[in-house]
Design a protein around this motif. Structure first.
Motif, PDB file in Angstrom:
ATOM      1  N   GLY A  38      67.357 -36.451  80.592  1.00 17.00           N
ATOM      2  CA  GLY A  38      66.128 -37.210  80.808  1.00 17.00           C
ATOM      3  C   GLY A  38      65.229 -36.583  81.847  1.00 17.00           C
ATOM      4  N   LEU A  39      65.043 -37.267  82.992  1.00 15.00           N
ATOM      5  CA  LEU A  39      64.092 -36.840  84.020  1.00 15.00           C
ATOM      6  C   LEU A  39      64.352 -35.406  84.495  1.00 15.00           C
ATOM      7  N   LYS A  40      63.276 -34.635  84.633  1.00 15.74           N
ATOM      8  CA  LYS A  40      63.401 -33.219  85.010  1.00 15.74           C
ATOM      9  C   LYS A  40      64.100 -33.044  86.354  1.00 15.74           C
ATOM     10  N   GLU A  41      63.770 -33.930  87.331  1.00 18.22           N
ATOM     11  CA  GLU A  41      64.410 -33.783  88.643  1.00 18.22           C
ATOM     12  C   GLU A  41      65.912 -34.048  88.572  1.00 18.22           C
ATOM     13  N   LEU A  42      66.339 -34.861  87.603  1.00 16.57           N
ATOM     14  CA  LEU A  42      67.775 -35.058  87.388  1.00 16.57           C
ATOM     15  C   LEU A  42      68.385 -33.846  86.701  1.00 16.57           C
ATOM     16  N   ARG A  43      67.728 -33.366  85.658  1.00 19.53           N
ATOM     17  CA  ARG A  43      68.264 -32.227  84.905  1.00 19.53           C
ATOM     18  C   ARG A  43      68.404 -30.988  85.785  1.00 19.53           C
ATOM     19  N   ARG A  44      67.503 -30.868  86.767  1.00 19.57           N
ATOM     20  CA  ARG A  44      67.606 -29.727  87.696  1.00 19.57           C
ATOM     21  C   ARG A  44      68.944 -29.738  88.437  1.00 19.57           C
ATOM     22  N   GLN A  45      69.458 -30.948  88.690  1.00 14.76           N
ATOM     23  CA  GLN A  45      70.731 -31.047  89.423  1.00 14.76           C
ATOM     24  C   GLN A  45      71.904 -30.470  88.638  1.00 14.76           C
ATOM     25  N   ASN A  46      71.760 -30.365  87.313  1.00 15.33           N
ATOM     26  CA  ASN A  46      72.825 -29.745  86.522  1.00 15.33           C
ATOM     27  C   ASN A  46      73.058 -28.293  86.936  1.00 15.33           C
ATOM     28  N   TRP A  47      72.020 -27.656  87.497  1.00 14.16           N
ATOM     29  CA  TRP A  47      72.116 -26.249  87.883  1.00 14.16           C
ATOM     30  C   TRP A  47      72.652 -26.074  89.299  1.00 14.16           C
ATOM     31  N   GLU A  48      72.850 -27.184  90.001  1.00 16.10           N
ATOM     32  CA  GLU A  48      73.295 -27.098  91.393  1.00 16.10           C
ATOM     33  C   GLU A  48      74.802 -27.345  91.500  1.00 16.10           C
ATOM     34  N   ARG A  49      75.408 -26.721  92.482  1.00 14.06           N
ATOM     35  CA  ARG A  49      76.832 -26.986  92.754  1.00 14.06           C
ATOM     36  C   ARG A  49      76.989 -28.391  93.335  1.00 14.06           C
ATOM     37  N   LEU A  50      78.126 -28.991  93.069  1.00 16.51           N
ATOM     38  CA  LEU A  50      78.397 -30.303  93.650  1.00 16.51           C
ATOM     39  C   LEU A  50      78.575 -30.169  95.162  1.00 16.51           C
ATOM     40  N   PRO A  51      78.188 -31.182  95.934  1.00 14.22           N
ATOM     41  CA  PRO A  51      78.286 -31.103  97.403  1.00 14.22           C
ATOM     42  C   PRO A  51      79.688 -31.394  97.924  1.00 14.22           C
ATOM     43  N   ALA A 117      58.935 -16.576  74.221  1.00 13.34           N
ATOM     44  CA  ALA A 117      58.318 -16.546  75.551  1.00 13.34           C
ATOM     45  C   ALA A 117      57.613 -17.843  75.925  1.00 13.34           C
ATOM     46  N   TYR A 118      58.299 -18.999  75.691  1.00 10.12           N
ATOM     47  CA  TYR A 118      57.688 -20.268  76.089  1.00 10.12           C
ATOM     48  C   TYR A 118      58.363 -20.898  77.310  1.00 10.12           C
ATOM     49  N   SER A 119      59.365 -20.210  77.861  1.00 11.13           N
ATOM     50  CA  SER A 119      60.021 -20.733  79.065  1.00 11.13           C
ATOM     51  C   SER A 119      59.366 -20.169  80.319  1.00 11.13           C
ATOM     52  N   LYS A 120      59.366 -20.980  81.403  1.00 13.81           N
ATOM     53  CA  LYS A 120      58.858 -20.500  82.693  1.00 13.81           C
ATOM     54  C   LYS A 120      59.838 -19.500  83.318  1.00 13.81           C
ATOM     55  N   HIS A 121      61.083 -19.517  82.848  1.00 12.40           N
ATOM     56  CA  HIS A 121      62.122 -18.660  83.426  1.00 12.40           C
ATOM     57  C   HIS A 121      62.225 -17.351  82.639  1.00 12.40           C
ATOM     58  N   ASP A 122      62.377 -16.257  83.357  1.00  6.67           N
ATOM     59  CA  ASP A 122      62.480 -14.957  82.708  1.00  6.67           C
ATOM     60  C   ASP A 122      63.644 -14.177  83.303  1.00  6.67           C
ATOM     61  N   PRO A 123      64.761 -14.077  82.606  1.00  5.52           N
ATOM     62  CA  PRO A 123      64.956 -14.673  81.270  1.00  5.52           C
ATOM     63  C   PRO A 123      65.413 -16.125  81.364  1.00  5.52           C
ATOM     64  N   ALA A 124      65.224 -16.868  80.261  1.00  5.71           N
ATOM     65  CA  ALA A 124      65.804 -18.208  80.152  1.00  5.71           C
ATOM     66  C   ALA A 124      67.310 -18.047  79.952  1.00  5.71           C
ATOM     67  N   LEU A 125      68.091 -18.854  80.661  1.00  5.47           N
ATOM     68  CA  LEU A 125      69.556 -18.749  80.579  1.00  5.47           C
ATOM     69  C   LEU A 125      70.155 -20.076  80.133  1.00  5.47           C
ATOM     70  N   PRO A 126      71.277 -20.037  79.417  1.00  2.00           N
ATOM     71  CA  PRO A 126      71.981 -21.294  79.103  1.00  2.00           C
ATOM     72  C   PRO A 126      72.664 -21.820  80.359  1.00  2.00           C
ATOM     73  N   LEU A 127      72.802 -23.122  80.445  1.00  2.00           N
ATOM     74  CA  LEU A 127      73.496 -23.729  81.588  1.00  2.00           C
ATOM     75  C   LEU A 127      74.939 -23.237  81.639  1.00  2.00           C
ATOM     76  N   TYR A 128      75.565 -23.182  80.464  1.00  2.00           N
ATOM     77  CA  TYR A 128      76.888 -22.572  80.319  1.00  2.00           C
ATOM     78  C   TYR A 128      77.039 -22.072  78.888  1.00  2.00           C
ATOM     79  N   THR A 129      78.057 -21.285  78.674  1.00  2.00           N
ATOM     80  CA  THR A 129      78.235 -20.613  77.390  1.00  2.00           C
ATOM     81  C   THR A 129      79.459 -21.153  76.653  1.00  2.00           C
ATOM     82  N   GLU A 130      79.590 -20.743  75.406  1.00  2.00           N
ATOM     83  CA  GLU A 130      80.778 -21.116  74.623  1.00  2.00           C
ATOM     84  C   GLU A 130      82.047 -20.551  75.261  1.00  2.00           C
ATOM     85  N   GLU A 131      81.905 -19.410  75.904  1.00  2.00           N
ATOM     86  CA  GLU A 131      83.049 -18.816  76.618  1.00  2.00           C
ATOM     87  C   GLU A 131      83.469 -19.698  77.794  1.00  2.00           C
ATOM     88  N   ASP A 132      82.491 -20.245  78.521  1.00  2.00           N
ATOM     89  CA  ASP A 132      82.784 -21.169  79.633  1.00  2.00           C
ATOM     90  C   ASP A 132      83.542 -22.397  79.132  1.00  2.00           C
TER      91      ASP A 132
END
Length: 456
Positions: A38-51, A117-132
């Motif tokens: 949902g909310l972008k500020e929440l989704r950003r937390q998926n990329w952060e390590r837990l405290p 080339a529609y992402s602000k990130h270069d390169p765009a990366l998956p949060l995690y992979t099938e290998e993960d």
């Protein structure tokens, strides 16, 4: 006197990202390990390590396999977790399917974003992979529903059936003589496919979901509404698109539509289920018959009546099929998956109908549709929406306010504290007042990353 710290790392002030960390000198437990949606500020937390130091965690206890309860697991393992991930057999199977699908979608979307080339990130990366995901699955360990598990010298846990989806449970943790109950997501009292949830009889500390804490589900005649929408679709020679959660809701819709056909209430309109994940979940229903109401014969007949779409090429064949049709496709909040392709191609036609059938979190495309959006951003481009929109709340897999009060009403003692989680702020405020009026219990709405100290 022993001390317990409870860290609210997700599902606090929001419906998604459930993570509740229990820290004692003796044992360290994470109840659920979900992704934010949902909310972008929440989704950003998926990329952060837990405290917290995840390498110290001994156990992850999964209430069920939905993405907002298990989707962070590959990252937890990547960041150093090496304990056990415990859940019922169907929960672990659902979690495997959902995590593999999630990783695949993320890798595909990152590749598409880089190519177009529609992402602000270069390169765009998956949060995690099938290998993960494959590595994280090594830590899965199944438990039996109702079985007493010894997690440490002074800590036991038990998982109890609570409806919602196949394999779903609430969890009791007995720690130094105190009982903590985590509701997970509580199912409905009356469900087409699942039995009513079991109920706790004692809780010193209760952590209860409040998704629908501010409302009752409407008393809708689902069969009548579906019949009307299908007749309208036939009359306009259009398409009825039903974005659906791949677990339980999709199977419930299949069952409802098959029953309507069997009772001659609808003609033999083509029904396509386009959700590779949903198709895999059907196998879980076949493999765990004791966890649901369907007989083997009903299961077989239902599957034979519906066309299961597997490849992306078949998705396009379905879109190009000019017959009036029903398409059930993931995902339920229109956040990703195959349903995006259908809405992108057919959403700007007034012969198309979109039927939403579950909770729509803030800032998801599903919530935007409910709020009257006339366009949606899909794959970096804005798509006009001319389709008619309907919402069936009574098909939700979550207990409403009354059902939640019934569920906790079996508790014989007065809990020392009730923590309201897994809900939007307004819903939790309303639910808090309701609990205090009904039971006179001490309620608290924890904030994200709040730490509560409990003396045991």
């Amino acid at each position: 006197m022993k001390k317990l710290e409870v860290h609210f790392l997700g599902g606090s002030g929001t419906v998604t990202g459930s993570k509740f960390y229990l820290h004692t000198e003796e044992v360290k437990i994470l109840v659920d390990c979900g992704l934010f949606q949902g909310l972008k500020e929440l989704r950003r937390q998926n990329w952060e390590r837990l405290p917290v130091d995840v390498s110290e965690i001994d156990y992850v206890l999964l209430t069920h396999g939905h993405l907002d309860h298990c989707g962070y697991l590959p990252l937890l393992v990547r960041h150093g977790f090496r304990g056990k991930i415990l859940g019922t057999a169907p929960t672990l199977e659902i979690a495997r399917i959902i995590l593999e699908d999630s990783a695949k979608i993320q890798e595909e979307e990152a590749e598409k974003a880089n190519k177009e080339a529609y992402s602000k990130h270069d390169p765009a990366l998956p949060l995690y992979t099938e290998e993960d995901v494959a590595f994280a699955l090594n830590f899965f360990e199944q438990i039996e529903e109702g079985e007493k598990l010894s997690l440490s010298e002074h800590c036991d846990a038990r998982f109890f059936y609570n409806g919602h989806i196949i394999g779903s449970t609430y969890i009791e943790i007995d720690l130094h003589g105190k009982r903590l109950v985590f509701s997970g997501d509580v199912g409905r009292q009356e469900d087409e496919l699942l039995n009513p949830p079991k109920q706790p009889d004692w809780a010193d500390y209760l952590f209860v979901e409040s998704t629908y804490g501010d409302r009752q589900h409407p008393d809708e005649d689902v069969a009548h509404i579906l019949t009307g929408l299908i007749r309208e679709t036939l009359s306009h020679r259009g398409t009825l698109i039903i974005p659906s959660f791949a677990v339980e809701r999709l199977q419930s819709l299949m069952y409802q539509l098959w029953k309507l056909y069997k009772k001659n209430r609808i003609p033999n309109i083509p029904i396509f289920v386009d959700s590779p994940m949903g198709n895999n979940v059907l196998e879980v229903f076949k493999d765990f018959p004791n966890w649901h109401k369907l007989t083997p014969e009903e299961y077989r007949n239902m599957c034979n009546h519906i066309t299961l779409v597997s490849s992306y090429a078949e998705t396009w064949e379905t879109i190009d099929d000019t017959r009036p049709k029903i398409v059930i496709a993931g995902s339920g909040m229109v956040t990703g998956g195959r349903v995006l392709t259908y809405i992108k191609q057919l959403g700007d036609m007034d012969t198309t109908t979109i039927l939403l059938v579950g909770f729509q979190a803030e800032e998801t495309r599903g919530r935007k549709l409910l709020e009257g959006a006339t366009e949606l951003k899909i794959y970096g481009k804005y798509v006009p929406i001319k389709a008619k929109l309907y919402h069936l709340e009574s098909l939700s897999a979550h207990a409403d306010q009354g059902e939640l009060l019934t569920w906790m009403g079996s508790i014989k003692n007065i809990p020392e504290k009730v923590f309201l989680v897994h809900g939007e702020q307004e819903a939790m405020e309303v639910y808090k007042k309701k609990i205090e009026e009904r039971f006179n219990w001490n309620c608290h709405i924890p904030k994200m990353h709040e730490v509560v100290e409990i003396l045991l």
